[in-house]
Design a protein around this motif. Structure first.
Motif, PDB file in Angstrom:
ATOM      1  N   GLY A  17      -5.461  23.724  68.974  1.00  0.00           N
ATOM      2  CA  GLY A  17      -6.154  23.889  67.703  1.00  0.00           C
ATOM      3  C   GLY A  17      -5.654  25.076  66.906  1.00  0.00           C
ATOM      4  N   ASP A  18      -5.032  26.039  67.580  1.00  0.00           N
ATOM      5  CA  ASP A  18      -4.492  27.206  66.880  1.00  0.00           C
ATOM      6  C   ASP A  18      -3.357  26.831  65.934  1.00  0.00           C
ATOM      7  N   HIS A  19      -2.789  25.631  66.125  1.00  0.00           N
ATOM      8  CA  HIS A  19      -1.683  25.189  65.274  1.00  0.00           C
ATOM      9  C   HIS A  19      -2.144  24.350  64.085  1.00  0.00           C
ATOM     10  N   CYS A  20      -3.455  24.179  63.948  1.00  0.00           N
ATOM     11  CA  CYS A  20      -3.989  23.372  62.848  1.00  0.00           C
ATOM     12  C   CYS A  20      -3.685  24.027  61.500  1.00  0.00           C
ATOM     13  N   LEU A  21      -3.126  23.227  60.570  1.00  0.00           N
ATOM     14  CA  LEU A  21      -2.772  23.725  59.239  1.00  0.00           C
ATOM     15  C   LEU A  21      -3.861  23.447  58.210  1.00  0.00           C
ATOM     16  N   SER A  22      -4.952  22.804  58.645  1.00  0.00           N
ATOM     17  CA  SER A  22      -6.027  22.377  57.740  1.00  0.00           C
ATOM     18  C   SER A  22      -5.486  21.464  56.637  1.00  0.00           C
ATOM     19  N   CYS A  23      -4.550  20.595  57.017  1.00  0.00           N
ATOM     20  CA  CYS A  23      -3.912  19.717  56.024  1.00  0.00           C
ATOM     21  C   CYS A  23      -4.721  18.453  55.751  1.00  0.00           C
ATOM     22  N   THR A  24      -5.711  18.157  56.568  1.00  0.00           N
ATOM     23  CA  THR A  24      -6.601  16.992  56.457  1.00  0.00           C
ATOM     24  C   THR A  24      -5.922  15.654  56.772  1.00  0.00           C
ATOM     25  N   SER A  25      -4.737  15.648  57.380  1.00  0.00           N
ATOM     26  CA  SER A  25      -4.111  14.383  57.775  1.00  0.00           C
ATOM     27  C   SER A  25      -4.995  13.634  58.767  1.00  0.00           C
TER      28      SER A  25
END
Length: 408
Positions: A17-25
């Motif tokens: 989860g630390d790699h989540c970009l909050s891109c909403t894909s």
């Protein structure tokens, strides 16, 4: 457990989860979000809360909406194990909160099936009981979708029928893992697999010491119990691996759990080692085909098939090996339904409060099948087949049944 060798930290789902970009894909590709305004989305449930690495007693209210279809995982450009984070969060929640009797029943199908199979005429009484219970509203009162028929138990399990099969002895061997569905509900699929492998010169073995893969336990929050199943199954898989005998699976949810989800959920190196010895049935047959070792003495089968690719097969990243193999059969035509998730996601669609969401998700697939001119619907996943039958009034079969027919 302190001496257990773990996989590298950057490969463990709990840290992804630390790699989540909050891109909403993940949100754009989530079938549950598309079907229900109540679900706030996989990004909020998993990566946002997962960043705390479960160190605080803080849970997203819509945690229960995730079906573990893994559409979010496939969509994530950063490789975040979104659905697995959801399952870890759900497991943590239920370590501190009680389960319902409904969830206990749905999670422990193997337990009930073992009891049924141990009693004379147990399957007959159990099947009658679920029909009467459904008609009288007992199942609905428990929280199970009353519109659905519960899976029927076979009169004789696959393991019992397997003992009566006279196989040719061979130096080429595979270990067949039937899972709960084939063993207790659809043994004819396992029998078809054995016949196909025998025809190709393989002797099929079984290991009755293996138990349920644990997928129903994981999605209902029995994570500690699922770990016990993983420990047992992985130990046995590794023993077969040492003997050079691959483990082959006909259920895509079982194969995904054995080859990927154990390591994602629990992070142990031995689980990754065991995963190297797991094959989807048609993946194994396609490999034989690529080496010129697959028997091609097929009879003609004049059938047009429409194939629903299960979400849990897509997630394994092995393509559609059933299509590749079945296209070798004279007369067979295969078209892909290509209509997204069927909506049932294991026991998700059996929950009363999730039934409408499940059916809404499956609408596109149902219409695609109804509009098709195909003779039969094929699918590797048992619950997908249940959903397709429920939503279209067709009678889907496993692709291995078509191949077995071609070898007769």
């Amino acid at each position: 457990m302190s001496d257990t060798k773990m996989i590298e930290e950057d490969k463990q789902a709990v840290y992804s989860g630390d790699h989540c970009l909050s891109c909403t894909s993940c949100m754009a590709n989530c079938p549950v979000m598309a079907a229900s305004l109540e679900y706030r989305g996989p990004k909020l449930v998993a990566p946002a809360h997962g960043r705390m690495h479960f160190s605080q007693d803080d849970y997203e209210d819509s945690l229960d909406f995730c079906s573990n279809c893994k559409s979010c995982d496939r969509a994530c450009p950063s490789g975040v194990a979104v659905s697995t984070l959801n399952m870890l969060m759900r497991g943590e929640y239920y370590r501190h909160h009680p389960h319902s009797k409904r969830d206990d029943m749905l999670a422990h199908g193997e337990r009930m099936a073992k009891l049924v199979s141990a009693i004379p005429f147990g399957s007959t009484f159990a099947n009658l009981g679920t029909k009467v219970g459904g008609a009288l509203g007992v199942l609905s009162a428990m929280g199970i979708a009353g519109q659905r028929s519960m899976p029927s138990y076979a009169s004789k399990t696959f393991y019992r029928q397997f003992k009566d099969i006279k196989q040719p002895k061979s130096d080429k061997k595979v270990l067949f893992y039937p899972g709960c569905s084939i063993n207790y509900n659809e043994p004819h699929i396992g029998i078809a697999f054995v016949k196909v492998m025998n025809h190709n010169g393989y002797e099929v073995l079984v290991d009755e010491g293996m138990n349920c893969c644990g997928s129903p336990l994981v999605v209902t929050g029995y994570l500690d119990e699922a770990k016990e199943h993983a420990d047992n199954n992985v130990s046995r898989i590794l023993k077969w691996k040492e003997q050079g005998i691959p483990v082959v699976v006909c259920c895509t949810s079982c194969s995904l759990m054995l080859r990927a989800e154990y390591a994602e959920l629990f992070g142990e190196q031995r689980m990754e080692d065991a995963a190297e010895n797991i094959y989807d049935a048609f993946e194994f047959l396609e490999e034989l085909m690529s080496k010129g070792e697959l028997k091609t003495d097929f009879k003609r089968v004049d059938k047009k098939l429409i194939y629903h690719v299960p979400c849990h097969l897509k997630t394994q990243g092995i393509g559609t090996p059933a299509v590749s193999v079945l296209k070798q059969v004279p007369g067979v035509e295969v078209e892909l339904a290509d209509a997204g998730c069927c909506g049932i996601s294991g026991n998700y669609g059996f929950k009363k409060e999730k039934y409408d969401i499940s059916m809404k998700i499956g609408e596109k697939l149902f219409e695609r099948i109804k509009e098709s001119t195909a003779d039969d619907v094929i699918c590797d996943c048992p619950t997908c087949r249940m959903q397709i039958k429920h939503g279209t009034q067709t009678d889907p079969c496993h692709p291995i049944e078509i191949l077995e027919e071609a070898y007769r």
